[in-house]
Design a protein around this motif. Structure first.
Motif, mmCIF file in Angstrom:
data_model
loop_
_atom_site.group_PDB
_atom_site.id
_atom_site.type_symbol
_atom_site.label_atom_id
_atom_site.label_comp_id
_atom_site.label_asym_id
_atom_site.label_seq_id
_atom_site.Cartn_x
_atom_site.Cartn_y
_atom_site.Cartn_z
ATOM 1 N N ARG A 198 0.842 -1.208 0.000
ATOM 2 C CA ARG A 198 0.000 0.000 0.000
ATOM 3 C C ARG A 198 0.875 1.254 0.000
ATOM 4 O O ARG A 198 1.973 1.243 0.540
ATOM 5 C CB ARG A 198 -0.922 0.006 1.215
ATOM 6 N N ASP A 202 -1.281 7.164 0.812
ATOM 7 C CA ASP A 202 -2.710 6.875 0.684
ATOM 8 C C ASP A 202 -2.893 5.374 0.859
ATOM 9 O O ASP A 202 -2.826 4.610 -0.099
ATOM 10 C CB ASP A 202 -3.222 7.318 -0.690
ATOM 11 N N THR A 204 -5.263 3.502 1.017
ATOM 12 C CA THR A 204 -6.327 2.841 0.260
ATOM 13 C C THR A 204 -5.847 2.404 -1.121
ATOM 14 O O THR A 204 -6.531 1.648 -1.804
ATOM 15 C CB THR A 204 -7.538 3.774 0.089
ATOM 16 N N GLN A 206 -3.458 0.359 -3.539
ATOM 17 C CA GLN A 206 -2.619 -0.834 -3.545
ATOM 18 C C GLN A 206 -1.772 -0.877 -4.812
ATOM 19 O O GLN A 206 -2.183 -0.411 -5.874
ATOM 20 C CB GLN A 206 -3.462 -2.101 -3.468
#
Length: 492
Positions: A198, A202, A204, A206
Motif C-alpha cells: 500500500r 494513501d 487505500t 494498492q
C-alpha cells in the motif's frame, strides 16, 4: 501464483496500439495478447498484481524496435475457453508465416505432482466465472495461427506446460517444435510469487506485480544487461541466462533452452532505459555455513532511500514472514547520494539449516512507495559431508521433432553441479552446466534439459548416451551417471 511480502511498484500507463510503416514487401509483424486474471472463485485474489503485470509487459513490448502492429490487453475479462479463442482471433488477425504472435498470461496455476503434467492448468477468471485451461487447449488455440508463437506464462507450476521442473522426467510438451517459444516463471513443481503493498501516502491505494514480470520487463529494454553481446538482439538463450541470474524467487523454465530467436530488438545507438539501480554484482554466489557476510556492489542513479531484504529458504519454503530488512542508512548513516556503492550485509544464519538458500532483494523507497529494483539468489552449501546424488534421464528422445531430454539430478542438500553428456566411448560431447549452484525446488533435486546439440552446435548422431554429474563437497569429488538413453533422429 502466491502472494508475498509488501513491496510497491508504480503502474505504467498503457500506450495505445499502433501500426508500423511497411518498408519491405513482407516485413515481420508483431502482435500481442496480454491476459491478466486477478479475481478468482477457487483461489485468493492477486489484485492488482496481474493487472500491473499486463501494463508492465505492454510498456516493455512498445520498446521493441520492430514495433508491434497490435497489442490487445484483457484484464479480468477472459473467463472461458471461448472468450480466450475470441481474444486470440482478434489479437492475431492477419498473421502470416513471417510474423510473431506473443501471448502473455498472469494468473494462478494449479497442478498436483501426483498427476500427469497434462493435468496442469492456468485459471481464466473474472471473479464470477472460472475455467481451468490446459496446455493442450492453449496449443489448440494458438497452433493454427501462422508464424512463430511466443508464450510467456507467469503462474505457479507453469513449467508443467512444457514438461519442465518436475520431479519425474516424463512431462509432456505439446509446444515442441519450431513454431513455439515458451518462457515460464516457475518449474512444474514450483510456486510463482507476487508482491502487494500500500502507498504510505494513501493506504487505500494498492500496488503490486509478480517478481517474474518485474525482472522480465527490465530485460526487455534498450541496452539491457540481458543482451550479453550488445548486438541489439535479446535472444531466448540470452534471456534464459539473464533470468537465471536475476530472478530469484523461483526457477524460470524455457523451451527451447537455448537459441538465437530474438525476443526483443533495439537500436544499439539507443540510450539505455533509465534505471534507479544498475550494475549489481556479487563477490560470491555460494556461501558456506558460518560465512555470515554477503558482499555486493551496485550503481545508484538518483538520491533515494535503499533497503536490502534477505529472505531465507528453510525447511522447504521461503520464510517471508521472518524476512530480514536492512535500511542502507543503517550502514551509511543515512547517505542517499548517487554513485557506486559497495555493501556488506550480515546474514542471520540461525534462520538457515546447516545449508540452504538466501534471496536478496534491493528495494527503493520514494514518495512513500517501495519498488523492487533487483533480486539475487545465493546458495549456502555444506562445508563437509557426502551429497546423496543420482542422475536420471528419459530413456529415449527425438530432437529432430523438437524434443528435449529432461534430466533430473537428485541431491539431498544444496551443492554446485557440473552436468555433461557422454557418448559410448566416454567422450563428453555436451556440457549442460558447469559448477552451477543449485536452486530450491519442491523436491530434493534439480532439473536440466538437453536439446541433442553438441559443443560445436551440431546435432549429435543417433546413438546411446548418458548423463554425467559431478559435485564437490569439503574437497571430496563425487561423480554419478544416469542409465544409457537413446537419441533417435527418426520420427517417433
Amino acid at each position: 501464483m502466491k502472494r508475498l511480502t509488501a513491496l510497491v511498484m508504480c503502474l505504467v500507463l498503457l500506450m495505445p496500439s499502433f501500426a508500423r510503416t511497411e518498408d519491405a514487401e513482407n516485413p515481420v509483424r508483431l502482435r500481442a495478447l496480454l491476459v491478466g486474471c486477478d479475481n478468482f472463485i477457487s483461489q485468493p485474489s492477486t489484485a492488482p498484481a496481474a493487472s500491473s503485470n499486463v501494463a508492465l509487459l505492454a510498456e516493455a513490448l512498445l520498446r521493441d524496435n520492430r514495433e508491434y502492429r497490435r497489442i490487445v490487453t484483457e484484464r479480468d475479462t477472459v473467463a472461458s475457453l471461448e472468450e480466450l479463442q475470441s481474444a486470440a482471433a482478434w489479437a492475431y488477425a492477419g498473421a502470416d508465416e513471417n510474423d510473431i504472435s506473443l501471448f502473455y498470461i498472469s494468473t494462478h496455476g494449479v497442478y498436483s505432482k501426483y498427476l500427469p503434467s497434462s493435468k496442469a492448468a492456468l485459471l481464466l477468471s473474472d471473479g464470477e466465472r472460472e475455467y481451468a485451461l490446459t496446455a493442450q487447449e492453449l496449443y489448440d488455440i494458438l497452433a493454427p495461427i501462422p508464424g512463430t508463437k511466443v508464450l510467456i506464462l507467469d503462474a505457479c507450476h507453469s513449467g508443467a506446460f512444457i514438461g519442465k521442473g518436475l520431479s519425474l522426467q516424463n512431462g509432456d510438451n505439446p509446444f515442441a517444435g519450431e513454431d513455439f517459444k515458451v518462457l515460464c516463471s516457475a518449474g512444474g513443481s514450483e510456486e510463482s510469487w507476487y508482491w502487494k503493498g500500500r502507498d504510505d501516502g494513501d493506504p487505500t491505494v494498492q500496488y503490486g506485480a509478480s517478481y517474474f514480470a518485474s525482472v522480465l520487463s527490465k530485460a526487455l529494454s534498450p541496452a539491457s544487461a540481458a543482451d550479453k553481446n550488445e548486438d541489439g538482439l535479446v535472444t531466448i538463450g540470452e534471456m534464459t541466462d539473464y533470468l537465471y541470474m536475476n530472478y530469484a524467487a523461483s526457477t524460470p523454465r524455457m523451451y527451447p533452452q537455448k537459441g538465437d530467436f530474438p525476443l526483443f530488438v533495439y537500436d544499439t545507438r539507443s540510450l539505455p532505459d533509465y534505471r534507479v539501480i544498475s550494475g549489481l554484482t556479487f563477490n560470491e554466489d555460494v556461501l558456506l555455513p558460518g560465512q555470515n557476510t554477503l558482499s555486493f556492489s551496485y550503481t545508484l542513479h538518483e538520491e533515494v532511500n535503499v533497503y536490502y531484504q534477505l529472505i531465507y529458504h528453510s525447511r522447504g519454503a521461503w520464510d517471508f514472514d521472518n524476512a530480514q530488512m536492512i535500511g542502507d542508512g543503517m550502514l551509511t548513516q543515512g547517505d542517499t547520494s548517487p554513485g557506486r556503492r559497495a555493501r556488506t550485509l550480515k546474514i542471520e544464519t540461525d534462520q538457515l539449516d546447516t545449508a540452504g538458500y538466501v534471496m536478496l532483494l534491493l528495494i527503493t523507497k520514494e514518495n512513500g512507495r517501495l519498488e523492487m529494483q533487483a533480486s539475487h539468489l545465493l546458495c549456502v552449501q555444506p562445508a563437509e559431508g557426502k551429497v546423496q546424488l543420482s542422475a536420471h534421464a528419459q530413456s529415449a528422445f527425438t530432437p529432430s521433432s523438437g524434443e528435449e531430454n529432461n534430466i533430473v539430478v537428485r541431491h539431498d542438500m544444496p551443492c554446485s553441479l557440473s552436468v555433461s553428456i557422454e557418448d559410448e566411448e566416454g567422450t563428453v560431447i555436451a556440457r549442460i552446466a558447469y559448477s552451477q549452484p543449485t536452486r530450491p525446488q519442491a523436491f530434493p533435486g534439480s532439473t536440466f534439459s538437453w536439446d541433442g546439440l553438441m559443443k560445436d552446435g551440431s546435432q549429435a548422431p543417433e546413438g546411446q548416451y548418458r548423463v554425467r554429474v559431478e559435485t564437490r563437497t569439503g574437497g571430496e569429488k563425487q561423480t554419478v551417471y544416469s542409465d544409457w538413453f537413446l537419441l533417435q533422429n527418426g520420427e517417433t
